[in-house]
Enzyme design. Structure first.
Site: not given
Ligand SMILES: NC(=O)c1ccc[n+]([C@@H]2O[C@H](COP(=O)([O-])OP(=O)(O)OC[C@H]3O[C@@H](n4cnc5c(N)ncnc54)[C@H](OP(=O)(O)O)[C@@H]3O)[C@@H](O)[C@H]2O)c1
Length: 240
Positions: A151, A164, A168
Site C-alpha cells: 500500500s 494497517y 503493510k
Molecule cells: N483499495 C485501495 O485503494 C487499496 C490501496 C492500497 C492497498 N490496497 C490493498 O489491496 C488489497 C485489496 O484491497 P481491496 O481494496 O480490494 O479490499 P476489499 O474490497 O476490502 O477486499 C478484500 C478482500 O479480501 C478478502 N478477505 C478479507 N479477509 C479475509 C480472510 N481472513 N480470509 C480470506 N479472505 C479475506 C475479502 O473477502 P471476504 O470478506 O469474503 O473474506 C475481500 O475479497 C489489500 O491488500 C489492500 O490492503 C488497497
C-alpha cells in the site's frame, strides 16, 4: 493520416496461459483481477470467506477456475486449501496475496486489542501462511512469482490507520527479505496498487473514495502488470 490509437492493455491477448493463485476474490481488487485474468484465458484459483460470493464465482467463471471458502487467519485452513488445490489444479505460476482488512479509523491506542491482533492475523500471518504452504510446490516446479499487495501506507503513514500501516510496512519488509532467500527461478515483490474505490477505501476515505478509479478501471492496467512480472523484478518495491 491520424496516429494509430494505443490499444488498451486489457485487449492485448497474452497467449501464455497462466495459473494464478489469488486471495481475496469476493470483491474489490481481487474480484476485478479475476475478471480481467479470465477474460484473457488465464486460470484463477481464489479464496475469500464469504461463501455466497465464492459459490457464485464458481458458476460465473470458466471451469478451469477454482474458488474456495477459506479464512486466511487460520494457518491450518490455509494449508489444507493450498495442498488440496495443488493436488487437483496443480501449482500456480503466479501467487497474488491480495486479501487484507483495515480497522475503522482511530488513533492506535483506541483500537481494540482483538481488532489489532485480527488485522495482524489476516494481513501478515495470512500472507505468511500462503507463502509457507505454496513455496515447496514452487520450488519443486522451479518457477513462480509471488506478488504481495502492499500500500502507499506500506511506504508512508497517515493518522488513524496505524494498525494497517504496521501490517503493510511488515509486508514490504517481509517480502523484500523473502526475495533474498529465494532460488533464482522464483521471485517475490511487494506491490502498491494505488488508490481504488473499494469497500476498504470507503472505510478509510469515506465519501471521497468515489473520486478514485473503480476496481475494473484499475484492473485494465493491473492485470497486465502482474502478468508481466518476471524473476528480474525479484526484491523490487513496485507500484501499479
Ligand atoms: N483499495 C485501495 O485503494 C487499496 C490501496 C492500497 C492497498 N490496497 C490493498 O489491496 C488489497 C485489496 O484491497 P481491496 O481494496 O480490494 O479490499 P476489499 O474490497 O476490502 O477486499 C478484500 C478482500 O479480501 C478478502 N478477505 C478479507 N479477509 C479475509 C480472510 N481472513 N480470509 C480470506 N479472505 C479475506 C475479502 O473477502 P471476504 O470478506 O469474503 O473474506 C475481500 O475479497 C489489500 O491488500 C489492500 O490492503 C488497497
Amino acid at each position: 493520416m491520424p496516429d494509430p490509437q494505443p490499444v488498451p492493455n486489457i485487449l492485448m491477448k497474452d497467449y501464455r496461459t497462466r495459473k494464478i493463485l489469488l486471495t481475496g476474490v469476493s470483491r474489490g481488487l481481487g474480484h476485478a483481477l479475476t475478471d480481467a485474468f479470465t477474460v484473457q484465458g488465464h486460470a484463477v484459483a481464489g479464496c475469500a470467506r464469504s461463501a455466497d460470493d465464492v459459490n457464485a464465482m464458481q458458476s460465473k467463471f470458466p471451469a478451469n477456475c477454482d474458488f474456495s471458502v477459506v479464512d486466511l487467519a487460520s494457518d491450518a485452513e490455509t494449508g489444507a486449501w493450498i495442498n488440496a488445490l495443488v493436488t487437483r489444479w496443480g501449482p500456480p505460476d503466479l501467487v497474488i496475496n491480495n486479501a487484507a482488512i483495515i480497522n475503522p479509523n482511530m488513533p492506535l491506542w483506541e483500537v481494540p486489542y482483538s481488532d489489532f491482533t485480527h488485522l495482524v492475523q489476516v494481513n501478515i500471518n495470512g500472507v505468511f501462511s500462503v507463502i509457507r504452504h505454496i513455496m515447496p510446490h514452487l520450488i519443486e516446479q522451479q518457477h513462480g512469482i509471488i506478488a504481495n499487495l502492499s500500500s502507499g501506507w506500506g511506504r508512508s503513514v497517515s493518522a488513524g490507520v496505524a494498525s494497517y500501516c504496521a501490517s503493510k510496512w511488515a509486508i514490504e519488509g517481509m517480502t523484500l527479505a523473502l526475495a533474498e532467500d529465494l532460488p533464482p527461478d522464483i521471485a517475490a515483490v511487494p506491490v502498491n496498487p494505488g488508490v481504488i474505490n473499494t469497500t476498504m477505501l470507503q472505510s478509510c476515505f469515506g465519501s471521497s473514495a468515489d473520486q478514485a478509479p473503480t476496481p475494473e478501471q484499475w484492473a485494465e492496467t493491473a492485470a497486465p502488470f502482474f502478468l508481466n512480472l518476471s524473476v528480474s523484478d525479484n526484491g523490487k518495491s513496485l507500484s501499479v
